[in-house]
Design a protein around this motif. Structure first.
Motif, short mmCIF file in Angstrom:
data_model
loop_
_atom_site.label_atom_id
_atom_site.label_comp_id
_atom_site.label_asym_id
_atom_site.label_seq_id
_atom_site.Cartn_x
_atom_site.Cartn_y
_atom_site.Cartn_z
N ALA A 88 -20.63 -0.05 -38.01
CA ALA A 88 -20.90 0.72 -39.92
C ALA A 88 -22.35 -0.87 -40.60
O ALA A 88 -23.09 -0.16 -40.57
N ALA A 89 -22.23 -1.92 -40.38
CA ALA A 89 -22.99 -2.60 -40.71
C ALA A 89 -24.62 -1.97 -40.64
O ALA A 89 -25.22 -1.95 -41.14
N GLU A 90 -24.42 -2.14 -39.00
CA GLU A 90 -26.23 -1.92 -38.54
C GLU A 90 -26.50 -0.20 -39.04
O GLU A 90 -27.97 -0.48 -39.33
N LEU A 91 -25.51 0.11 -39.16
CA LEU A 91 -25.97 1.81 -39.59
C LEU A 91 -26.02 1.79 -41.24
O LEU A 91 -27.33 2.25 -42.22
N LEU A 92 -25.94 0.52 -41.84
CA LEU A 92 -26.58 0.56 -43.51
C LEU A 92 -27.52 -0.38 -43.29
O LEU A 92 -28.47 -0.30 -44.43
N TRP A 93 -28.33 -1.69 -42.63
CA TRP A 93 -28.60 -2.61 -42.92
C TRP A 93 -30.05 -1.84 -42.29
O TRP A 93 -31.03 -1.84 -43.15
N TYR A 94 -29.53 -1.91 -40.86
CA TYR A 94 -31.48 -1.10 -40.26
C TYR A 94 -32.44 -0.18 -41.40
O TYR A 94 -33.61 -0.58 -41.09
N PRO A 95 -31.92 0.43 -41.51
CA PRO A 95 -32.97 1.26 -42.28
C PRO A 95 -33.38 0.58 -43.59
O PRO A 95 -34.57 1.26 -44.01
N LEU A 96 -32.53 0.29 -44.38
CA LEU A 96 -33.50 -0.47 -45.32
C LEU A 96 -34.32 -1.65 -44.34
O LEU A 96 -35.15 -2.22 -45.32
N TRP A 97 -34.19 -2.71 -44.08
CA TRP A 97 -34.75 -3.35 -42.97
C TRP A 97 -36.38 -2.17 -42.51
O TRP A 97 -37.26 -2.92 -42.87
N ASN A 98 -36.14 -1.33 -41.92
CA ASN A 98 -36.76 -0.65 -41.44
C ASN A 98 -38.22 0.27 -42.70
O ASN A 98 -39.20 0.04 -41.81
N ALA A 99 -37.63 0.55 -43.48
CA ALA A 99 -38.34 1.06 -44.32
C ALA A 99 -38.95 -0.21 -45.89
O ALA A 99 -39.12 -0.40 -46.36
N ARG A 100 -38.86 -1.71 -45.05
CA ARG A 100 -39.09 -2.80 -45.41
C ARG A 100 -38.38 -3.10 -47.07
O ARG A 100 -39.59 -3.71 -48.02
#
Length: 781
Positions: A88-100
């Motif tokens: 669940a954490a990965e689904l939250l964090w990765y999109p934010l990282w990818n969007a910088r």
């Protein structure tokens, strides 16, 4: 979901680009936007209100709903040891990282979060901003409750850690008030400090921030919001090139108006936090403080040091004592302790404004405060907050929070003047008139903030101030000339050929051939440059100015040795009585000027001439807490006559009979003077005051063939006794002595007798005498 994160960025950028939303509305819109996306993304990750044991929590700016443009998101995924939380954490964090999108994140149980907070102060304070976003609301409630309970239970024990953490941050980031490029977040008086104030209130150590602090908070937040919106970056330092646009966005005239507003906000927050941290530190000591007797040590008449704060004595009455305000300020500056809020409030409500012209005692206290060095800065800040500084220097209003107009300066004009004065305090032993040096440093840029030449305006204001302070006409003229010509030496030295005779002659003529004024301007130039900014006072510039000063001094009149003052008829009559009886005698004459501060008196002691009389007389006066302002030792018909002008440090003048009895005991060797003075100096040693280095100068006294040694050093109880003792141990023939105290600086002159007997022209002999005197001046017991 990467596209939705990009949609978030695009929506954010549209908000920032519209320019239509006021700062507070923009922050709320950014918080709503990010909260909406995070809630939807949490549901996609399987975290919603129907899920137990997992919750998404906002911290930091989002938690407070103070999300300024280009801020990182501070998020915590708290769980109750459920499966799948990492996915669940990965689904939250990765999109934010990818969007910088900047992200500060953690995944913890309630117990883990509270445990980390126990040793990480930043985490502990951050959890106080926790706000539920998605998932199990009860779990978030448990986290918030546990974090706040742990904080309240442990905050007293962490008070010292809080204070030290803040001070380390201030050393790195500087101040919001008084600097040209303030750091709105990390600087002293900035947003981090408001968070610290709130954290102390959450810990129930202090009250909630006042309305004034909340207004300052709003201005700092709005400025940070507009700064980031205009620059398009995550910046917190307001640079001059951005100031006009930020000011216009906030409805202010220009960057100078913005700078003054920020300076006022920064000093409001800074002062509130200083008081709060002192309260928190006091509470940390617990109820044991209430059980023991309060620690109260006298500092001056009506002034005590009580539990680390400078306070009013129980019987002090500011409404009847016009010198009390200055004595409080001078004591606080020297001991580098804060003035108690209660004392400031009482003084603000009842203290008299000094009546012009000021008395000598008031001037002494003013100079003592100005000569305290770094301790002066916090004292002036406290007086400014309560309107007391304006009572002492009404001309200050035009330079208060005034930003400089040239890039070399890093401080506002008012802070530059105070820092220049603090620098001048380290140079007082390089000039014959330390009081004029300190006053000149305080006033040299007082004319700024007007359309005319600030040196010309400042000179007129300096004349006004000097006259109000009760300076003599010649001293007012010197002070006025210092302000008028404070740029003469640096500008000439760096822009003209100092080896050209015409250049030297022009400077000498401009200063009217006044060597003393040249000496004062030399020291003022250094103090002013050091307070300007990095690189303003380099070895190269110092050498150029010193070379110019040396050449000008050679072109001016030579220096003359100081000499003694003649005896008046009453003192000559005392000498005749002593000569006839062979017994020591004492005469005490008080001034008749009507002054209530200091009870200035002239103490004349006469005794059959013998070695060591000056040290004994000076020691007896110091033992009675008399501060010597001037002293002369002369001979008259085989009788040594010692004339000392003094005032009591505390209380009233001692009885002449007591002085006579102690003087006779000292002469007879039955008074343990050295031991008693050492004990007294230990009792009154309260401060980390860093005194200027003592200096010795030599003069050949052509009038009578003697050699004059002049000592300049920080004053203290028993100083004159120590120096006279050192000279007596060097077996010199002491013809006369003069002592003067100006604020906290002593300038003592001793005539060592004629050359054939004293041998003071011999380099080795002179070096030995000088070493003994300097050692005595530096010795604090």
């Amino acid at each position: 979901m990467q596209e939705s994160a990009l949609d978030l960025v695009q929506a954010r950028d549209r908000l920032l680009g519209s320019g239509q939303l006021p700062p507070r509305v923009l922050r709320e819109a950014l918080a709503d936007l990010h909260e909406f996306w995070l809630t939807a993304q949490a549901a996609h990750a399987g975290i919603d209100t129907a899920v137990h044991g997992v919750a998404l929590v906002a911290l930091g700016g989002l938690g407070r709903r103070e999300l300024v443009p280009h801020s990182d998101l501070d998020l915590l995924l708290v769980h109750d040891k459920v499966e799948g939380v990492d996915q669940a954490a990965e689904l939250l964090w990765y999109p934010l990282w990818n969007a910088r999108i900047g992200l500060d994140h953690a995944v913890r149980t309630v117990a883990e979060a509270v445990e980390v907070a126990a040793f990480d102060l930043r985490v502990a304070v951050g959890l106080l901003d926790a706000r539920h976003l998605a998932g199990d609301g009860d779990l978030t409630g448990r986290l918030i409750g546990a974090a706040r309970q742990r904080w309240r239970a442990g905050v007293r024990a962490r008070a010292a850690e809080l204070v030290e953490s803040a001070r380390q941050r201030w050393r790195r980031a500087g101040e919001v008030a008084h600097v040209v490029e303030p750091d709105l977040k990390h600087g002293k008086g900035g947003l981090r400090d408001i968070g610290l104030l709130t954290a102390l209130a959450d810990g129930q150590l202090v009250d909630r921030p006042s309305a004034e602090v909340r207004q300052a908070h709003e201005l700092l937040l709005n400025t940070r919001t507009e700064l980031r919106r205009l620059t398009g970056r995550a910046v917190d330092v307001v640079r001059p090139q951005d100031g006009d646009e930020v000011a216009a966005a906030l409805g202010l005239a220009d960057r100078f108006e913005l700078s003054r507003a920020l300076s006022g906000a920064g000093r409001t927050v800074s002062y509130a936090l200083e008081v709060a941290m002192r309260d928190a530190s006091a509470q940390r000591r617990g109820f044991g403080v209430l059980r023991r007797k309060p620690d109260r040590r006298p500092l001056a008449e009506g002034v005590v040091l009580a539990d680390g704060e400078v306070a009013l004595a129980r019987d002090a009455d500011p409404s009847r004592d016009p010198g009390l305000l200055l004595r409080v300020a001078a004591a606080a500056a020297k001991v580098r302790a804060p003035i108690a809020p209660g004392a400031l409030s009482t003084l603000a409500d009842t203290a008299q404004e000094p009546r012009a012209p000021w008395s000598a005692a008031l001037r002494q206290d003013l100079v003592a405060m100005l000569g305290a060095g770094e301790g002066l800065i916090d004292v002036v800040e406290a007086l400014e907050r309560t309107g007391l500084w304006a009572r002492l220097v009404p001309e200050w209003g035009a330079v208060r929070d005034l930003p400089p107009r040239d890039a070399a300066h890093v401080w506002t004009v008012d802070r530059h003047l105070i820092r220049a004065t603090a620098n001048a305090a380290k140079l007082v032993t390089s000039v014959a008139r330390p009081d004029l040096l300190l006053l000149g440093a305080l006033l040299h840029d007082i004319g700024k903030g007007r359309d005319e030449d600030h040196s010309v305006v400042g000179a007129a204001l300096a004349e006004q101030v000097g006259t109000r302070l009760g300076l003599s006409k010649s001293d007012v003229d010197t002070l006025q000339a210092m302000v008028r010509h404070h740029l003469l030496l640096p500008h000439t030295a760096t822009r003209r050929d100092v080896e050209e005779p015409a250049t030297v002659q022009r400077v000498a003529e401009t200063l009217g051939g006044d060597v003393r004024l040249l000496e004062l301007l030399h020291a003022l130039t250094e103090a002013d440059s050091l307070a300007t900014g990095p690189g303003a006072w380099t070895p190269w510039k110092a050498s150029l100015v010193a070379d110019l000063v040396r050449r000008c001094a050679q072109a001016m009149a030579g220096e003359h040795a100081p000499g003694p003052e003649p005896l008046d008829p009453s003192q000559r009559e005392l000498a005749e009585r002593v000569a006839a009886s062979g017994q020591p005698d004492v005469l005490v004459a008080t001034n008749d000027t009507g002054d209530t501060e200091g009870a200035l008196a002239t103490v004349t002691l006469g005794a059959p001439d013998r070695p060591g009389l000056l040290s004994l007389a000076a020691g007896v006066l110091a033992l009675n807490a008399l501060e010597v302002h001037a002293a002369t030792a002369l001979g008259e018909r085989g009788v040594a006559v010692l004339v000392l002008t003094a005032s009591p440090r505390f209380g009233s003048l001692p009885d002449a009979a007591l002085l006579r009895e102690q003087f006779r005991r000292a002469l007879g060797g039955t008074l343990e003077l050295a031991d008693k003075l050492a004990a007294k100096e230990r009792d009154y040693r309260t401060a980390p005051f860093d005194p200027p280095a003592p200096r010795v100068r030599w003069f050949d006294n052509e009038a009578d063939g003697g050699v004059v040694l002049e000592l300049r050093c920080a004053d203290r109880i028993g100083l004159l006794h120590s120096i006279a003792t050192a000279l007596e141990r060097c077996d010199v023939d002491l013809w006369w002595a003069r002592a003067a105290t100006m604020g906290g600086t002593a300038i003592d002159s001793f005539c060592l007798g004629d050359e054939p007997r004293s041998g003071a022209a011999d380099p080795d002999r002179r070096a030995a005498i000088e070493a003994a005197v300097l050692a005595a001046a530096a010795d604090t017991g």
